[in-house]
Design a protein around this motif. Structure first.
Motif, mmCIF file in Angstrom:
data_model
loop_
_atom_site.group_PDB
_atom_site.id
_atom_site.type_symbol
_atom_site.label_atom_id
_atom_site.label_comp_id
_atom_site.label_asym_id
_atom_site.label_seq_id
_atom_site.Cartn_x
_atom_site.Cartn_y
_atom_site.Cartn_z
ATOM 1 N N ALA A 20 -13.191 -10.087 4.652
ATOM 2 C CA ALA A 20 -12.182 -11.029 4.138
ATOM 3 C C ALA A 20 -11.255 -10.373 3.113
ATOM 4 O O ALA A 20 -10.105 -10.784 2.957
ATOM 5 C CB ALA A 20 -12.887 -12.226 3.518
ATOM 6 N N LYS A 21 -11.748 -9.337 2.441
ATOM 7 C CA LYS A 21 -10.930 -8.689 1.401
ATOM 8 C C LYS A 21 -9.927 -7.689 1.979
ATOM 9 O O LYS A 21 -9.133 -7.111 1.236
ATOM 10 C CB LYS A 21 -11.844 -7.954 0.412
ATOM 11 C CG LYS A 21 -12.743 -8.871 -0.396
ATOM 12 C CD LYS A 21 -13.681 -8.019 -1.235
ATOM 13 C CE LYS A 21 -14.722 -8.911 -1.910
ATOM 14 N NZ LYS A 21 -15.849 -8.116 -2.427
ATOM 15 N N ALA A 22 -9.974 -7.476 3.276
ATOM 16 C CA ALA A 22 -9.156 -6.406 3.871
ATOM 17 C C ALA A 22 -7.778 -6.883 4.353
ATOM 18 O O ALA A 22 -6.987 -6.067 4.840
ATOM 19 C CB ALA A 22 -9.916 -5.764 5.027
ATOM 20 N N ALA A 23 -7.465 -8.169 4.199
ATOM 21 C CA ALA A 23 -6.183 -8.676 4.712
ATOM 22 C C ALA A 23 -4.979 -7.864 4.210
ATOM 23 O O ALA A 23 -4.076 -7.547 5.006
ATOM 24 C CB ALA A 23 -6.034 -10.152 4.380
ATOM 25 N N PRO A 24 -4.926 -7.502 2.912
ATOM 26 C CA PRO A 24 -3.762 -6.718 2.451
ATOM 27 C C PRO A 24 -3.620 -5.373 3.185
ATOM 28 O O PRO A 24 -2.503 -4.915 3.420
ATOM 29 C CB PRO A 24 -4.045 -6.501 0.956
ATOM 30 C CG PRO A 24 -4.967 -7.615 0.578
ATOM 31 C CD PRO A 24 -5.819 -7.860 1.792
ATOM 32 N N ILE A 25 -4.755 -4.745 3.515
ATOM 33 C CA ILE A 25 -4.693 -3.469 4.253
ATOM 34 C C ILE A 25 -3.987 -3.699 5.589
ATOM 35 O O ILE A 25 -3.099 -2.932 5.995
ATOM 36 C CB ILE A 25 -6.119 -2.910 4.510
ATOM 37 C CG1 ILE A 25 -6.794 -2.540 3.194
ATOM 38 C CG2 ILE A 25 -6.070 -1.704 5.457
ATOM 39 C CD1 ILE A 25 -8.245 -2.070 3.355
ATOM 40 N N PHE A 26 -4.360 -4.769 6.263
ATOM 41 C CA PHE A 26 -3.792 -5.028 7.590
ATOM 42 C C PHE A 26 -2.317 -5.433 7.509
ATOM 43 O O PHE A 26 -1.527 -5.082 8.383
ATOM 44 C CB PHE A 26 -4.629 -6.080 8.324
ATOM 45 C CG PHE A 26 -5.988 -5.567 8.696
ATOM 46 C CD1 PHE A 26 -6.120 -4.506 9.581
ATOM 47 C CD2 PHE A 26 -7.139 -6.096 8.127
ATOM 48 C CE1 PHE A 26 -7.372 -3.996 9.907
ATOM 49 C CE2 PHE A 26 -8.383 -5.596 8.451
ATOM 50 C CZ PHE A 26 -8.499 -4.542 9.338
ATOM 51 N N GLU A 27 -1.972 -6.142 6.464
ATOM 52 C CA GLU A 27 -0.568 -6.512 6.282
ATOM 53 C C GLU A 27 0.278 -5.240 6.141
ATOM 54 O O GLU A 27 1.345 -5.113 6.736
ATOM 55 C CB GLU A 27 -0.443 -7.376 5.027
ATOM 56 C CG GLU A 27 0.688 -8.364 5.101
ATOM 57 C CD GLU A 27 0.635 -9.368 3.957
ATOM 58 O OE1 GLU A 27 1.639 -10.062 3.798
ATOM 59 O OE2 GLU A 27 -0.367 -9.447 3.226
ATOM 60 N N LYS A 28 -0.232 -4.308 5.360
ATOM 61 C CA LYS A 28 0.480 -3.039 5.123
ATOM 62 C C LYS A 28 0.581 -2.228 6.429
ATOM 63 O O LYS A 28 1.664 -1.734 6.780
ATOM 64 C CB LYS A 28 -0.282 -2.250 4.055
ATOM 65 C CG LYS A 28 0.379 -0.971 3.594
ATOM 66 C CD LYS A 28 -0.316 -0.469 2.326
ATOM 67 C CE LYS A 28 0.171 0.906 1.927
ATOM 68 N NZ LYS A 28 -0.449 1.988 2.671
ATOM 69 N N VAL A 29 -0.526 -2.117 7.141
ATOM 70 C CA VAL A 29 -0.531 -1.333 8.390
ATOM 71 C C VAL A 29 0.420 -1.963 9.405
ATOM 72 O O VAL A 29 1.193 -1.267 10.084
ATOM 73 C CB VAL A 29 -1.967 -1.236 8.967
ATOM 74 C CG1 VAL A 29 -1.950 -0.634 10.379
ATOM 75 C CG2 VAL A 29 -2.851 -0.395 8.056
ATOM 76 N N LEU A 30 0.399 -3.280 9.504
ATOM 77 C CA LEU A 30 1.237 -3.967 10.489
ATOM 78 C C LEU A 30 2.725 -3.710 10.248
ATOM 79 O O LEU A 30 3.493 -3.537 11.198
ATOM 80 C CB LEU A 30 0.945 -5.475 10.460
ATOM 81 C CG LEU A 30 1.789 -6.347 11.383
ATOM 82 C CD1 LEU A 30 1.628 -5.949 12.847
ATOM 83 C CD2 LEU A 30 1.424 -7.821 11.211
ATOM 84 N N ARG A 31 3.144 -3.674 8.993
ATOM 85 C CA ARG A 31 4.571 -3.523 8.695
ATOM 86 C C ARG A 31 5.007 -2.067 8.576
ATOM 87 O O ARG A 31 6.199 -1.793 8.418
ATOM 88 C CB ARG A 31 4.915 -4.265 7.392
ATOM 89 C CG ARG A 31 4.778 -5.773 7.445
ATOM 90 C CD ARG A 31 5.530 -6.417 8.620
ATOM 91 N NE ARG A 31 6.933 -6.052 8.685
ATOM 92 C CZ ARG A 31 7.888 -6.675 8.019
ATOM 93 N NH1 ARG A 31 7.602 -7.699 7.248
ATOM 94 N NH2 ARG A 31 9.145 -6.300 8.124
#
Lengths: 289, 406
Positions: free
Chosen positions: A185-196
């Motif tokens: 659950a704490k990894a959402a910011p990582i995925f937001e960064k990778v996606l963009r």
């Protein structure tokens, strides 16, 4: 008469399974003959404790040809679908798998660790984590270890995966680390960064979209919209974004989003790849008929 | 004059689907203007779109189906019954691609669009059929939050003893995939569950647009326009599936269809197919599908089991094994575990928990059909044999296979 016939048929089947097991365990037969016998009757191994033990012995014996051992493993796996009959031998099966998890043959090791991890086996989990922390102890490459650990993720694995995302030994390891973190659950910011990140591998951006949708669906909807409005982003990532909106978005809001519909209209023509043009047209036919 | 056609005795849009089994229909005059007397002669026929299905008609419960049927309708609006069925060998590819027309002379007085909805070989699906299927499946999965979770939870832990290892294996999985298919049809009624013929090469299934492509690790990648890229189970996105065979061909271990059908003419012989080809098909891969505890995490699992069910259907047809009262149709044994005997209700659709049943019963009752009543919301093992309504039309469960003619 009918009863006699039934008994004869049952006996014939037993003989057939018996014959298969006899060939399967006969070291004087060729490996090819033994593999053929094993695969012909996978359920034979659960017909008696003796047969089960014989097949486990083949699997665990490093002197046996590897093709025969792999076939024995496959037969035991197939037999494990016969849950009731297999249950009495399950303990011995798991014990043999744990023994074979450190086998010299890498293919056998990998398959066995996969079976153990799918049943959330603590022994296998520890071995895999130890190998990620200390490569000298690794039983499989780091990307495979990460993939197998994702069957039963614990905090220890998250920490290792975060380190690998920051400093990956190879592209596959980073991808598998990202997949593992998709449950954190704490990894959402990582995925937001990778996606963009347009410099990121697009396969990783696709994983990031799925992971973000899993962890924070609203955030993916926001990012997907931004990506579709950005004409400079890649076609495939825009297609992923389009599918996310169409499959999981708010139909009413999407139908009223004029800027988005205009951008999708542009995506449905021009230099966009044909397969994605079709996806865009389907979107438009749903929201802007 | 105008008439109303009721397919499956219904005007519900979700009921305008037929299979190879006879569908009961009605027709009635809704506007008698222009009628010459108390009755009108109306001729039924059908037209098909390109690659569309085809149907036939008959007036009663027996007899052959014909391309046309002439009926005498009272102009006072009283309904007249007839039957329609898909023409074997010509299933639909799209919703409503068959139009049933009612004519008086050359004048069309009514029409209804229907689909001959049939389970097909996944390897030969048209792109549109494939895309609708994966979209509905992704929607059902809905990021691991949807109804799919129930299907995942049915096939795990104690539930496996209800599903595997005894005579109920085939009836249980027939119910399971029927439940799933009906849920898919609630999302998109034009979808039928396709099957993976694991004894034949099926390269089209293992493509990015369909069930995805595996790399050396067994991580499956999907096309960017394939909604299955968002597939999620047990809190994890994605699918692990490592083929242990060349996907350009068939896996080597599962026995062929011919060998499966030749296992024996009694159910007790045929059901050994749980080992080979069923178990061998599962273990043709590494990854989710190769272990009982994780197999439903791979969408391919349901295509595999659709083929297992198709083989049973074909064996039933070959040996006339639809009647549960016939011993050779099902080896009923009182010593079998609960859930595996003819008179047993099927878990979890029966809601029973505790004792010989698992501690929980995920998912509730079987998804209802807008077309047929069988096998009921809480079916029994015996209800799953006559799936096509061969023994009793009321037993028809509403599905059929493209190459299983009944």
């Amino acid at each position: 008469m009918a009863k006699k016939l039934k008994t004869a048929k049952r006996t014939a089947k037993k003989v057939s399974s018996r014959a298969a097991m006899s060939v399967a365990t006969n070291v004087d037969k060729t490996a090819k003959q033994r593999v053929a016998a094993i695969t012909s009757a996978p359920l034979a191994v659960v017909e008696s404790d003796k047969d089960m033990q014989a097949m486990l012995a083949v699997l665990g014996n490093t002197d046996e040809p590897i093709a025969v051992r792999l076939a024995a493993l496959q037969a035991l796996q197939a037999a494990s679908f016969s849950v009731v009959a297999f249950e009495s031998g399950r303990g011995d099966y798991v014990a043999t798998l744990r023994k074979v998890a450190t086998d010299p043959d890498p293919e056998l090791r990998q398959r066995v660790l996969g079976i153990l991890m799918r049943d959330k086996d603590g022994f296998a989990q520890k071995k895999l984590l130890d190998g990620l922390k200390d490569p000298a102890k690794a039983l499989v490459p780091p990307e495979k270890a990460l993939q197998l650990l994702s069957y039963d993720v614990h905090t220890d694995a998250y920490e290792v995966a975060r380190d690998i995302v920051k400093k990956p030994p190879n592209d596959d390891a980073k991808r598998e680390a990202l997949r593992l973190l998709a449950a954190d659950a704490k990894a959402a910011p990582i995925f937001e960064k990778v996606l963009r990140d347009k410099k990121e591998l697009r396969a990783n951006r696709q994983i990031a979209a799925a992971a973000l949708h899993s962890l924070d669906p609203g955030k993916l909807q926001q990012q997907a919209r931004k990506i579709l409005l950005d004409k400079s982003d890649y076609d495939d990532i825009r297609a992923t974004s389009l599918v996310a909106l169409q499959q999981f978005g708010d139909d009413e809001a999407l139908g009223k989003d004029k800027a988005l519909l205009k951008s999708v209209k542009g995506f449905s023509g021009g230099k966009t790849q044909a397969k994605y043009k079709q996806t865009a047209r389907q979107f438009l036919s749903k929201y802007s008929p | 004059m105008n008439v109303e056609l009721q397919i499956n005795n219904s005007t519900n849009p979700n009921a305008q689907f037929v299979s190879w089994a006879p569908s009961p229909c009605r027709i009635r005059v809704t506007n008698p203007a222009g009628a010459a007397g108390p009755n009108a002669s109306v001729k039924l026929s059908s037209t098909s779109a390109a690659n569309g299905g085809s149907v036939g008609f008959r007036s009663g419960t027996t007899g052959a189906f014909a391309p046309t049927l002439t009926l005498t309708l009272p102009v006072n609006g009283t309904s007249v019954s007839f039957f329609t069925a898909g023409k074997f060998g010509q299933p639909s590819t799209n919703e409503g691609d068959v139009r049933i027309e009612a004519r008086v002379g050359n004048t069309m007085v009514g029409a209804a669009k229907v689909m001959v909805r049939i389970r097909k070989n996944a390897n030969t699906l048209m792109p549109g059929e494939r895309d609708r299927f994966v979209a509905a499946f992704a929607k059902l999965n809905n990021q691991g939050l949807g109804r799919y979770v129930d299907f995942r939870n049915m096939h795990i832990g104690a539930g496996l003893q209800q599903a595997h290892g005894a005579a109920g294996f085939l009836p249980w999985h027939r119910t399971y995939i029927l439940d799933l298919e009906r849920e898919l049809q609630a999302i998109d009624p034009s979808v039928a569950l396709p099957y993976w013929r694991f004894d034949q090469a099926a390269p089209n299934i293992f493509k990015p647009e369909f069930m995805g492509v595996s790399d050396n690790l067994g991580t499956v990648s999907f096309a960017n326009n394939n909604p299955l890229q968002f597939w999620k189970t047990d809190g994890q996105p994605g699918v692990n599936r490592r083929p242990l065979f060349n996907i350009a061909g068939a896996p080597p271990n599962p026995i062929s269809e011919a060998a499966t059908l030749a296992l024996g003419t009694n159910f007790s012989q045929f059901r050994t197919m749980e080992g080979n080809p069923h178990g061998s098909a599962h273990t043709s891969f590494g990854g989710f599908i190769s272990s009982t505890s994780t197999a439903p995490r791979d969408p391919l699992f349901f295509l595999l089991h659709c083929n297992v069910d198709r083989l049973w259907a074909k064996w039933q047809r070959q040996n006339s094994r639809f009647n549960p009262a016939v011993v050779a149709s099902f080896n009923n044994n009182n010593a079998s575990p609960v859930g595996h005997r003819l008179q047993d209700s099927l878990w979890p659709w029966n809601g029973l928990t505790g004792g010989p049943r698992p501690p929980t019963a995920p998912g509730g009752t079987l998804a209802p059909s807008p077309i047929v009543a069988a096998p009921g919301l809480s079916p029994f093992v015996k209800d799953m044999l006559d799936y096509h309504g061969v023994i009793s039309p009321a037993s028809n469960t509403g599905f059929d296979y493209d190459h299983v003619q009944l």
